[in-house]
Scaffold this motif. Structure first.
Motif, PDB file in Angstrom:
ATOM      1  N   LEU A   1       7.451  -5.451 -11.466  1.00 29.14           N
ATOM      2  CA  LEU A   1       7.236  -4.753 -12.733  1.00 29.14           C
ATOM      3  C   LEU A   1       8.328  -3.743 -13.045  1.00 29.14           C
ATOM      4  CD1 LEU A   1       3.387  -4.129 -12.507  1.00 29.14           C
ATOM      5  CD2 LEU A   1       4.590  -5.957 -13.725  1.00 29.14           C
ATOM      6  N   ASP A   2       9.208  -3.473 -12.077  1.00 34.87           N
ATOM      7  CA  ASP A   2      10.285  -2.490 -12.210  1.00 34.87           C
ATOM      8  C   ASP A   2       9.740  -1.120 -12.623  1.00 34.87           C
ATOM      9  OD1 ASP A   2      12.931  -1.725 -11.946  1.00 34.87           O
ATOM     10  OD2 ASP A   2      13.354  -2.049 -14.063  1.00 34.87           O
ATOM     11  N   THR A   3       8.629  -0.761 -11.997  1.00 39.94           N
ATOM     12  CA  THR A   3       7.972   0.517 -12.251  1.00 39.94           C
ATOM     13  C   THR A   3       7.643   1.173 -10.907  1.00 39.94           C
ATOM     14  OG1 THR A   3       6.969  -0.412 -14.213  1.00 39.94           O
ATOM     15  CG2 THR A   3       6.011   1.624 -13.383  1.00 39.94           C
ATOM     16  N   ALA A   4       7.999   2.405 -10.743  1.00 40.09           N
ATOM     17  CA  ALA A   4       7.713   3.157  -9.519  1.00 40.09           C
ATOM     18  C   ALA A   4       8.183   2.381  -8.283  1.00 40.09           C
ATOM     19  CB  ALA A   4       6.230   3.497  -9.430  1.00 40.09           C
ATOM     20  N   THR A   5       9.421   1.946  -8.300  1.00 42.99           N
ATOM     21  CA  THR A   5       9.944   1.123  -7.213  1.00 42.99           C
ATOM     22  C   THR A   5      10.018   1.855  -5.872  1.00 42.99           C
ATOM     23  OG1 THR A   5      12.186   1.657  -7.931  1.00 42.99           O
ATOM     24  CG2 THR A   5      11.239  -0.420  -8.720  1.00 42.99           C
ATOM     25  N   ILE A   6       9.864   3.157  -5.876  1.00 42.15           N
ATOM     26  CA  ILE A   6       9.823   3.904  -4.617  1.00 42.15           C
ATOM     27  C   ILE A   6       8.613   3.487  -3.784  1.00 42.15           C
ATOM     28  CG2 ILE A   6       8.540   5.872  -5.559  1.00 42.15           C
ATOM     29  CD1 ILE A   6      11.305   6.024  -2.894  1.00 42.15           C
ATOM     30  N   LEU A   7       7.614   2.886  -4.424  1.00 37.66           N
ATOM     31  CA  LEU A   7       6.429   2.437  -3.699  1.00 37.66           C
ATOM     32  C   LEU A   7       6.723   1.284  -2.746  1.00 37.66           C
ATOM     33  CD1 LEU A   7       3.735   2.640  -6.505  1.00 37.66           C
ATOM     34  CD2 LEU A   7       4.134   4.235  -4.629  1.00 37.66           C
ATOM     35  N   VAL A   8       7.782   0.520  -2.990  1.00 39.41           N
ATOM     36  CA  VAL A   8       8.108  -0.606  -2.110  1.00 39.41           C
ATOM     37  C   VAL A   8       8.461  -0.116  -0.701  1.00 39.41           C
ATOM     38  CG1 VAL A   8       9.653  -2.560  -1.716  1.00 39.41           C
ATOM     39  CG2 VAL A   8       8.755  -2.116  -4.011  1.00 39.41           C
ATOM     40  N   PRO A   9       9.431   0.785  -0.531  1.00 39.48           N
ATOM     41  CA  PRO A   9       9.696   1.245   0.836  1.00 39.48           C
ATOM     42  C   PRO A   9       8.563   2.072   1.419  1.00 39.48           C
ATOM     43  CG  PRO A   9      11.068   2.435  -0.726  1.00 39.48           C
ATOM     44  CD  PRO A   9      10.401   1.328  -1.480  1.00 39.48           C
ATOM     45  N   LEU A  10       7.793   2.752   0.568  1.00 41.02           N
ATOM     46  CA  LEU A  10       6.636   3.488   1.078  1.00 41.02           C
ATOM     47  C   LEU A  10       5.571   2.529   1.606  1.00 41.02           C
ATOM     48  CD1 LEU A  10       6.292   6.335  -1.586  1.00 41.02           C
ATOM     49  CD2 LEU A  10       7.126   6.517   0.767  1.00 41.02           C
ATOM     50  N   ALA A  11       5.346   1.434   0.907  1.00 44.35           N
ATOM     51  CA  ALA A  11       4.391   0.422   1.373  1.00 44.35           C
ATOM     52  C   ALA A  11       4.883  -0.202   2.678  1.00 44.35           C
ATOM     53  CB  ALA A  11       4.189  -0.654   0.305  1.00 44.35           C
ATOM     54  N   ALA A  12       6.174  -0.487   2.751  1.00 39.98           N
ATOM     55  CA  ALA A  12       6.733  -1.062   3.978  1.00 39.98           C
ATOM     56  C   ALA A  12       6.586  -0.090   5.148  1.00 39.98           C
ATOM     57  CB  ALA A  12       8.197  -1.429   3.764  1.00 39.98           C
ATOM     58  N   THR A  13       6.786   1.183   4.884  1.00 39.95           N
ATOM     59  CA  THR A  13       6.614   2.195   5.932  1.00 39.95           C
ATOM     60  C   THR A  13       5.158   2.254   6.392  1.00 39.95           C
ATOM     61  OG1 THR A  13       8.424   3.502   5.010  1.00 39.95           O
ATOM     62  CG2 THR A  13       6.898   4.646   6.486  1.00 39.95           C
ATOM     63  N   GLY A  14       4.234   2.204   5.447  1.00 39.84           N
ATOM     64  CA  GLY A  14       2.819   2.202   5.800  1.00 39.84           C
ATOM     65  C   GLY A  14       2.444   0.985   6.636  1.00 39.84           C
ATOM     66  N   LEU A  15       2.946  -0.172   6.264  1.00 38.22           N
ATOM     67  CA  LEU A  15       2.660  -1.388   7.041  1.00 38.22           C
ATOM     68  C   LEU A  15       3.301  -1.315   8.424  1.00 38.22           C
ATOM     69  CD1 LEU A  15       2.973  -4.082   4.261  1.00 38.22           C
ATOM     70  CD2 LEU A  15       0.888  -3.298   5.381  1.00 38.22           C
ATOM     71  N   PHE A  16       4.475  -0.717   8.501  1.00 38.19           N
ATOM     72  CA  PHE A  16       5.105  -0.502   9.805  1.00 38.19           C
ATOM     73  C   PHE A  16       4.199   0.340  10.702  1.00 38.19           C
ATOM     74  CE2 PHE A  16       7.592   2.560  12.348  1.00 38.19           C
ATOM     75  CZ  PHE A  16       8.118   1.690  13.281  1.00 38.19           C
ATOM     76  N   LEU A  17       3.652   1.413  10.153  1.00 40.36           N
ATOM     77  CA  LEU A  17       2.777   2.290  10.945  1.00 40.36           C
ATOM     78  C   LEU A  17       1.492   1.577  11.365  1.00 40.36           C
ATOM     79  CD1 LEU A  17       3.270   5.621   8.973  1.00 40.36           C
ATOM     80  CD2 LEU A  17       4.234   4.991  11.209  1.00 40.36           C
ATOM     81  N   VAL A  18       0.943   0.759  10.481  1.00 36.16           N
ATOM     82  CA  VAL A  18      -0.252  -0.022  10.834  1.00 36.16           C
ATOM     83  C   VAL A  18       0.079  -0.961  11.994  1.00 36.16           C
ATOM     84  CG1 VAL A  18      -1.838  -1.823  10.017  1.00 36.16           C
ATOM     85  CG2 VAL A  18      -1.343   0.147   8.567  1.00 36.16           C
ATOM     86  N   MET A  19       1.244  -1.580  11.952  1.00 35.25           N
ATOM     87  CA  MET A  19       1.617  -2.514  13.017  1.00 35.25           C
ATOM     88  C   MET A  19       1.961  -1.805  14.323  1.00 35.25           C
ATOM     89  SD  MET A  19       1.152  -5.618  12.175  1.00 35.25           S
ATOM     90  CE  MET A  19      -0.354  -4.960  11.523  1.00 35.25           C
ATOM     91  N   VAL A  20       2.480  -0.601  14.249  1.00 33.70           N
ATOM     92  CA  VAL A  20       2.687   0.171  15.480  1.00 33.70           C
ATOM     93  C   VAL A  20       1.335   0.437  16.137  1.00 33.70           C
ATOM     94  CG1 VAL A  20       3.382   2.429  16.385  1.00 33.70           C
ATOM     95  CG2 VAL A  20       4.881   1.208  14.812  1.00 33.70           C
ATOM     96  N   GLY A  21       0.347   0.782  15.325  1.00 35.73           N
ATOM     97  CA  GLY A  21      -1.004   0.946  15.854  1.00 35.73           C
ATOM     98  C   GLY A  21      -1.542  -0.344  16.455  1.00 35.73           C
ATOM     99  N   ALA A  22      -1.255  -1.466  15.813  1.00 37.96           N
ATOM    100  CA  ALA A  22      -1.707  -2.755  16.331  1.00 37.96           C
ATOM    101  C   ALA A  22      -1.043  -3.076  17.673  1.00 37.96           C
ATOM    102  CB  ALA A  22      -1.409  -3.861  15.320  1.00 37.96           C
ATOM    103  N   VAL A  23       0.236  -2.764  17.784  1.00 37.42           N
ATOM    104  CA  VAL A  23       0.937  -2.993  19.055  1.00 37.42           C
ATOM    105  C   VAL A  23       0.288  -2.172  20.157  1.00 37.42           C
ATOM    106  CG1 VAL A  23       3.114  -2.596  20.291  1.00 37.42           C
ATOM    107  CG2 VAL A  23       3.131  -3.691  18.044  1.00 37.42           C
ATOM    108  N   VAL A  24      -0.020  -0.916  19.878  1.00 39.22           N
ATOM    109  CA  VAL A  24      -0.657  -0.048  20.874  1.00 39.22           C
ATOM    110  C   VAL A  24      -2.007  -0.614  21.293  1.00 39.22           C
ATOM    111  CG1 VAL A  24      -1.673   2.240  21.236  1.00 39.22           C
ATOM    112  CG2 VAL A  24       0.571   2.023  20.147  1.00 39.22           C
ATOM    113  N   VAL A  25      -2.804  -1.059  20.326  1.00 37.05           N
ATOM    114  CA  VAL A  25      -4.120  -1.632  20.644  1.00 37.05           C
ATOM    115  C   VAL A  25      -3.969  -2.869  21.520  1.00 37.05           C
ATOM    116  CG1 VAL A  25      -6.113  -2.822  19.643  1.00 37.05           C
ATOM    117  CG2 VAL A  25      -5.317  -0.689  18.642  1.00 37.05           C
TER     118      VAL A  25
END
Length: 122
Positions: free
Chosen positions: A67-91
């Protein structure tokens, strides 16, 4: 490199959307029976919450860029998914299970986050 970022983001989005929807729509015992043994360690609400984070992250990887709107959300979403997966690795490490899949997803999410924040922003 932009094409590679789109491909990786698209693959991550499909993966997380599918996994998240499964966690949201299936009861916890069915998830355990389907091979997600770690679901035994979490309440039903926690599993739904993890699923919701994955779905929102998948949407955040693609929709703002398309949508070319609030594109800063893309790297923020990727960062959030990275953190979720770090938690998954720990589990998975604590449960002495294979953690290869969440580790690969974490690295791919970090790849998107770092490059979209710095070298290849929209």
């Amino acid at each position: 490199m932009t094409i590679a970022l789109w491909v990786v983001a698209g693959l991550l989005a499909v993966t997380f959307l599918a996994a998240g929807l499964m966690k949201i729509t299936q009861p916890r015992p069915k998830l355990v029976a389907a091979g997600m043994g770690y679901a035994e360690d979490f309440s039903a609400g926690a599993m739904k919450g993890i699923g919701a984070l994955e779905v929102l992250g998948a949407i955040g990887l693609i929709l703002p860029a398309v949508l070319d709107t609030a594109t800063i959300l893309v790297p923020l979403a990727a960062t959030g998914l990275f953190l979720v997966m770090v938690g998954a690795v720990v589990v998975h490490i604590r449960r002495t299970e294979s953690f290869a899949a969440p580790l690969v997803l974490a690295v791919l999410a970090l790849f998107v986050a770092v490059l979209r924040f710095s070298t290849y922003p929209f």
